[in-house]
Write a protein that holds these residues in place. Sequence first.
Motif, mmCIF file in Angstrom:
data_model
loop_
_atom_site.group_PDB
_atom_site.id
_atom_site.type_symbol
_atom_site.label_atom_id
_atom_site.label_comp_id
_atom_site.label_asym_id
_atom_site.label_seq_id
_atom_site.Cartn_x
_atom_site.Cartn_y
_atom_site.Cartn_z
ATOM 1 N N GLU A 24 0.828 -1.204 0.000
ATOM 2 C CA GLU A 24 0.000 0.000 0.000
ATOM 3 C C GLU A 24 0.863 1.254 0.000
ATOM 4 O OE1 GLU A 24 -3.326 2.209 2.839
ATOM 5 O OE2 GLU A 24 -2.965 0.059 3.080
ATOM 6 N N ALA A 25 1.927 1.256 0.809
ATOM 7 C CA ALA A 25 2.824 2.413 0.864
ATOM 8 C C ALA A 25 3.529 2.622 -0.476
ATOM 9 C CB ALA A 25 3.853 2.226 1.979
ATOM 10 N N TYR A 26 3.977 1.526 -1.086
ATOM 11 C CA TYR A 26 4.669 1.634 -2.375
ATOM 12 C C TYR A 26 3.730 2.149 -3.461
ATOM 13 C CZ TYR A 26 7.247 0.390 -6.584
ATOM 14 O OH TYR A 26 7.873 0.448 -7.800
ATOM 15 N N THR A 27 2.515 1.608 -3.499
ATOM 16 C CA THR A 27 1.530 2.037 -4.503
ATOM 17 C C THR A 27 1.190 3.513 -4.325
ATOM 18 O OG1 THR A 27 0.591 -0.198 -4.539
ATOM 19 C CG2 THR A 27 -0.756 1.574 -5.454
ATOM 20 N N SER A 28 1.164 3.973 -3.085
ATOM 21 C CA SER A 28 0.839 5.376 -2.786
ATOM 22 C C SER A 28 2.055 6.291 -2.898
ATOM 23 C CB SER A 28 0.255 5.490 -1.370
ATOM 24 O OG SER A 28 -0.864 4.659 -1.213
ATOM 25 N N LYS A 29 3.211 5.702 -3.287
ATOM 26 C CA LYS A 29 4.476 6.429 -3.424
ATOM 27 C C LYS A 29 4.951 7.021 -2.105
ATOM 28 C CE LYS A 29 3.845 7.453 -8.325
ATOM 29 N NZ LYS A 29 3.854 8.469 -9.402
ATOM 30 N N LYS A 30 4.587 6.370 -1.000
ATOM 31 C CA LYS A 30 5.101 6.752 0.319
ATOM 32 C C LYS A 30 6.330 5.876 0.573
ATOM 33 C CE LYS A 30 0.534 8.055 2.059
ATOM 34 N NZ LYS A 30 -0.535 7.769 3.048
ATOM 35 N N TYR A 31 7.418 6.252 -0.098
ATOM 36 C CA TYR A 31 8.570 5.367 -0.161
ATOM 37 C C TYR A 31 9.272 5.198 1.180
ATOM 38 C CZ TYR A 31 7.872 5.809 -5.186
ATOM 39 O OH TYR A 31 7.322 5.779 -6.439
ATOM 40 N N ALA A 32 9.298 6.244 1.993
ATOM 41 C CA ALA A 32 9.927 6.117 3.314
ATOM 42 C C ALA A 32 9.193 5.078 4.149
ATOM 43 C CB ALA A 32 9.933 7.467 4.028
ATOM 44 N N ASP A 33 7.860 5.102 4.086
ATOM 45 C CA ASP A 33 7.072 4.102 4.813
ATOM 46 C C ASP A 33 7.307 2.708 4.253
ATOM 47 O OD1 ASP A 33 5.999 6.091 6.382
ATOM 48 O OD2 ASP A 33 4.137 6.257 5.241
ATOM 49 N N ALA A 34 7.365 2.609 2.924
ATOM 50 C CA ALA A 34 7.591 1.312 2.291
ATOM 51 C C ALA A 34 8.940 0.732 2.718
ATOM 52 C CB ALA A 34 7.529 1.441 0.773
ATOM 53 N N ILE A 35 9.956 1.571 2.784
ATOM 54 C CA ILE A 35 11.286 1.116 3.220
ATOM 55 C C ILE A 35 11.237 0.635 4.667
ATOM 56 C CG2 ILE A 35 13.597 1.953 3.824
ATOM 57 C CD1 ILE A 35 13.498 3.629 1.241
ATOM 58 N N GLU A 36 10.525 1.364 5.511
ATOM 59 C CA GLU A 36 10.401 0.956 6.917
ATOM 60 C C GLU A 36 9.716 -0.412 7.027
ATOM 61 O OE1 GLU A 36 8.280 2.436 11.106
ATOM 62 O OE2 GLU A 36 8.374 3.795 9.363
ATOM 63 N N TYR A 37 8.606 -0.586 6.320
ATOM 64 C CA TYR A 37 7.893 -1.870 6.363
ATOM 65 C C TYR A 37 8.751 -2.981 5.769
ATOM 66 C CZ TYR A 37 3.629 0.801 7.384
ATOM 67 O OH TYR A 37 2.694 1.621 7.956
ATOM 68 N N GLY A 38 9.420 -2.684 4.661
ATOM 69 C CA GLY A 38 10.248 -3.700 4.016
ATOM 70 C C GLY A 38 11.362 -4.195 4.906
ATOM 71 N N ASN A 39 11.997 -3.272 5.623
ATOM 72 C CA ASN A 39 13.076 -3.673 6.525
ATOM 73 C C ASN A 39 12.553 -4.459 7.721
ATOM 74 O OD1 ASN A 39 15.745 -2.763 5.565
ATOM 75 N ND2 ASN A 39 14.796 -0.735 5.538
ATOM 76 N N LYS A 40 11.352 -4.133 8.160
ATOM 77 C CA LYS A 40 10.752 -4.920 9.244
ATOM 78 C C LYS A 40 10.494 -6.353 8.799
ATOM 79 C CE LYS A 40 8.477 -1.227 11.903
ATOM 80 N NZ LYS A 40 7.173 -0.640 12.312
ATOM 81 N N ILE A 41 10.053 -6.507 7.550
ATOM 82 C CA ILE A 41 9.833 -7.850 7.003
ATOM 83 C C ILE A 41 11.146 -8.633 6.978
ATOM 84 C CG2 ILE A 41 9.219 -9.139 4.924
ATOM 85 C CD1 ILE A 41 7.258 -6.820 4.270
#
Length: 317
Positions: A24-41
């Motif tokens: 959802e973050a990536y699709t919304s172009k909220k890249y900082a959030d996407a990076i945070e979620y990705g690193n948590k994964i």
Amino acid sequence: MDGLEEEMSYYLRDIIELRKDFAEAYTSKKYADAIEYGNKIIDLHKDNSDCDTEAYADDVNNLAVVYDEVHMNDRAVELYKEAADIKEALLGDDSESYLDTIENLGVLYAVTGSFDKAEELLKKVNTHTEETNGPVSERHVKSLYNLGNMYADRGRYKEGAECLEKALEYAKKIRDYDMAEFEDIRGSLGNLYKKSGNYKRAMDEYERALKISEDRNEEGSYFKMTFLLSYALLCQKCELYDKAAEIYEKAVDVREKLMDTGHLDFISVLNNLAAIYNRAKKTDKAVETHKRVLSVVEDILGKDHVFYGDVITNLGV
């Protein structure tokens, strides 16, 4: 044993939820959030000693894509390589998943100037897609497109043109081929012919790409913005100032919709537009644009910065 399975199920559920947040973050172009979620994964995989699976490799690859998107190139390369190594070991070097990852890595190598590494990976993908999918296939066209752009960036224009022209030829034979992809191929051909000095052919390809974009009623993309900027600057170089102003206005409009205008690159874009207006003898529009630049510079850098003085000088002239 039941307790262990229950514990593992909880961590897998957490990963599934985080993947949803990441997407959802990536699709919304909220890249900082996407990076945070990705690193948590990734951390969850590591905490549970679960780093030798295809699922982990996919998660690593997806995180690499985000770092690639925001031009954090070193981290993206590191992650692409990790994902590729795992996929090659688990799935083999002819698996689509592995080939997708090394293609991403090859494109990034080309962008960062590591052309030998880029060529090795992109040629491997190109050969495999032709043998497996056939020349007249979307997958092979994509590989030709990436290989052609790499050669263009490297300055090997003949080889680049051959790849991109082949991509265009095969794409025309594919039923219901995505028009957005046609636009990208045409735009890339325009960039290549511009770099190689074939301005007449570059103009033609840019115009075809623009026509496709307008027919699609496209909102705008980074690629569209870059080819419009290149097209406008080529028109300026050829002293077609009215045409240059028209195209550049379209590029600025896309730039404004895509990204925050509070950046130095936007100042440069507006300065170029003002210069084109001057050349086209559209003085009122040039003044209006210089005033806009002045406002942006003041907001970002303040009145004491040297850029502010430069803009005042341009406006005075």
